[in-house]
Design an enzyme around this catalytic site. Structure first.
Site, short mmCIF file in Angstrom:
data_model
loop_
_atom_site.label_atom_id
_atom_site.label_comp_id
_atom_site.label_asym_id
_atom_site.label_seq_id
_atom_site.Cartn_x
_atom_site.Cartn_y
_atom_site.Cartn_z
N CYS A 42 42.83 42.14 40.12
CA CYS A 42 42.12 43.35 40.45
C CYS A 42 42.77 44.57 40.30
CB CYS A 42 42.13 43.17 42.11
SG CYS A 42 43.51 43.07 43.07
N GLN A 43 43.66 44.72 39.75
CA GLN A 43 44.65 46.18 39.25
C GLN A 43 43.43 47.09 38.62
OE1 GLN A 43 45.89 43.13 38.72
NE2 GLN A 43 48.06 43.32 39.09
#
Ligand SMILES: C[S@@+](CC[C@H](N)C(=O)[O-])C[C@H]1O[C@@H](n2cnc3c(N)ncnc32)[C@H](O)[C@@H]1O
Length: 411
Positions: free
Chosen positions: A77-78
Site C-alpha cells: 500500500c505504500q
C-alpha cells in the site's frame, strides 16, 4: 464444507491466522520477503512460498491449478499511503496483479485489504474494472479495527467479491458484526502480561504521532493505527511542542514494548517472530491485518456462504414503495418480509441479474412447495426490489456508508 483459500502477499500471516480461526483452509500463501515467509511457516505451517507475484505468467497457472474457493491478500500500500502527490509505481501495480490472478483462477470469493486511500487510485480503478468484467459483485467497506476485536483505530479498505452478486451484498452483514463499543487498551490489559506492569501503573502511553497528531493516550482509548515506528520514544521536538490534547506529558507516558504492539495488532502472545531482527518484526506487525479483524470478516463470509445471513433491506425501499406505488405501511411491511423470505430461500445470495434471480428461485425446492399465490407474491416483491435498486440514487445510504459515518464520529 472446507473453503479453500490461496493468500497473495501473505506477510507474516496476520490475515491467514484470522481466516484459519474462522474455519478456512489455507492451501497456499505467497510473499517475496524471505523473513515474512519464515515467520509465516513457523506459525502457520507449510503452505507459504517465497515468490515474486509480479511474475504472473508463472504464478497464474499455479494458483488456477489449486482451484481455490477464495483468494485473499493485502497488496502493498505504500504508493497509496504517502502524503502529498502520489506516484503510482510498481507497488500500486500489485493491486492490479492481485485482480489479474483472481480473474485467472476465478474463485467464488475474493477478499482484498488495502489502505482507505487505495479506493481513489488509478490502480484500484483498473483492478476493479477487471474484477467486475469477470463477473464479481463487490462489497467495498472501510472498516475500523477497534470495532472488530483489537484496541486500535486502524481503518482499512476491505473489498469482498463473490461471483454473480449485486454490489454491496455483504455490507450490512459486516456492519452487523461490529461491536457496539471500540476496544480499549484497558480491555487488552485484562489479560496481563509481565511487560504490562509499567503501562498499567502509568495509565497513559505514547505512540509516534502521524504528522501533527496526538502522541499520548490513556488506557481508556484505543491505540492509533500501528506503524513500524509506533513504539519509538518521544522525539525532542515533540517534547518541546507537545500536542495540546495530550492527557499527560509525553515524558511521563509509557512507551510500548514490541510484544504490546503485536498484541494491539491482535497477534497471540505465543506467536513466534523467529530470528529475523527487531526492525523486520516491527515492519511485519505494522503490515498485518489484525487477526481478530480477519477472523470477523471470515465469519461473515462463511455465514453467507452457508446461507445463514441475508443482506439487509434498505429503509428507503419502503419509502419508495409508498411514494411511487402508493403502498400502505402494512403493504410495505409485507413486501419487505417477502423479499427477505425469497432471499432466505436463495441462501442469502443476491444476483447481478434479475432474470437469473427469478430463475434461481424457481429451482429452489422450498419455493416450489409454496402455494401458487405465495410464489407469485414473492416474485413480485423481488421484482419491485430490483426496480428500486436499479436506480443508483435510491441507494444513497448504503450500509457501508453508514458504518463509515459512525466510525468518523467515533474516531
Ligand atoms: C501489507 S503486507 C501484507 C500483510 C499480510 N496481509 C498480513 O496480514 O500479515 C504486503 C506484503 O506484500 C509483500 N510484497 C510486496 N510486493 C510483492 C511482490 N511483488 N511479490 C510478492 N510479495 C510482495 C510484502 O513483502 C509484504 O509482506
Amino acid at each position: 464444507m472446507e473453503v479453500r483459500v490461496v493468500e497473495l502477499f501473505c506477510g507474516a500471516g496476520g490475515m491467514s491466522l484470522g481466516l484459519k480461526r474462522a474455519g478456512f483452509e489455507i492451501v497456499q500463501a505467497y510473499d517475496f520477503w524471505d523473513k515474512a515467509v519464515e515467520v509465516y511457516r513457523k506459525n502457520l505451517g507449510g503452505p507459504a512460498w517465497q515468490a515474486d507475484l509480479k511474475d504472473i505468467f508463472r504464478i497464474g497457472p499455479m494458483v488456477a491449478a489449486l482451484a481455490p474457493d477464495m483468494i485473499c491478500g493485502g497488496p502493498p500500500c505504500q504508493d497509496f499511503s504517502a502524503a502529498g502527490e502520489r506516484i503510482e509505481g510498481e507497488r500500486a501495480a500489485m493491486t492490479k496483479a492481485f485482480a489479474m490472478l483472481v480473474c485467472v483462477a476465478r474463485p467464488r470469493w475474493f477478499l482484498m485489504e488495502n489502505v482507505p486511500r487505495a479506493s481513489n487510485s488509478k490502480a484500484w480503478a483498473d483492478a476493479r474494472a477487471m474484477l467486475v468484467r469477470s463477473g464479481y459483485g463487490l462489497t467495498e467497506s472501510k472498516l475500523n479495527a477497534s470495532f472488530y476485536g483489537v484496541p486500535q483505530t486502524r481503518k482499512r479498505l476491505f473489498v469482498i467479491g463473490r461471483l454473480g452478486e449485486q454490489d454491496e451484498f455483504l455490507a450490512s452483514a459486516l456492519a452487523a458484526a461490529r461491536t457496539s463499543q471500540p476496544m480499549t487498551i484497558r480491555s487488552m490489559l485484562a489479560q496481563m502480561h509481565p511487560d504490562d506492569e509499567t503501562l498499567a501503573r502509568v495509565g497513559a502511553f505514547f505512540t509516534r504521532p502521524f504528522y501533527t497528531g496526538r502522541g499520548v493516550r490513556t488506557l481508556d482509548e484505543s491505540a492509533p493505527s500501528v506503524i513500524r515506528t509506533t513504539r519509538e520514544v518521544p522525539r525532542p521536538h515533540y517534547l518541546a511542542r507537545p500536542h495540546p490534547d495530550d492527557p499527560v506529558p509525553a515524558s511521563g507516558a509509557a512507551t510500548l514494548t514490541q510484544g504490546q504492539v503485536a498484541r494491539i495488532q491482535g497477534f497471540p502472545t505465543d506467536w513466534e517472530w523467529a530470528n529475523v531482527g527487531s526492525r523486520a518484526v516491527d515492519q511485519m506487525i505494522a503490515n498485518a491485518v489484525p487477526p481478530p479483524l480477519a477472523e470477523a470478516i471470515g465469519n461473515v463470509i462463511l455465514a453467507r456462504e452457508g446461507g445463514k445471513t441475508i443482506p439487509e433491506i434498505q429503509g428507503r425501499f419502503g419509502l419508495w414503495l409508498g411514494e411511487t406505488r402508493g403502498f400502505s405501511k402494512a403493504a410495505v411491511r409485507n413486501a419487505k418480509s417477502r423479499v427477505n423470505r425469497a432471499r432466505r430461500l436463495l441462501g442469502g445470495k443476491t444476483f447481478s441479474d434479475g432474470a437469473l434471480e427469478l430463475a434461481a428461485i424457481e429451482s429452489v425446492e422450498g419455493f416450489m412447495k409454496l402455494p401458487t399465490a405465495t410464489r407469485s407474491d414473492l416474485r413480485k416483491s423481488l421484482r419491485l426490489y430490483r426496480e428500486w435498486w436499479a436506480e443508483p440514487t435510491n441507494r444513497r445510504a448504503r450500509p457501508s456508508e453508514k458504518v463509515a459515518a459512525v466510525e468518523a464520529l467515533a474516531a
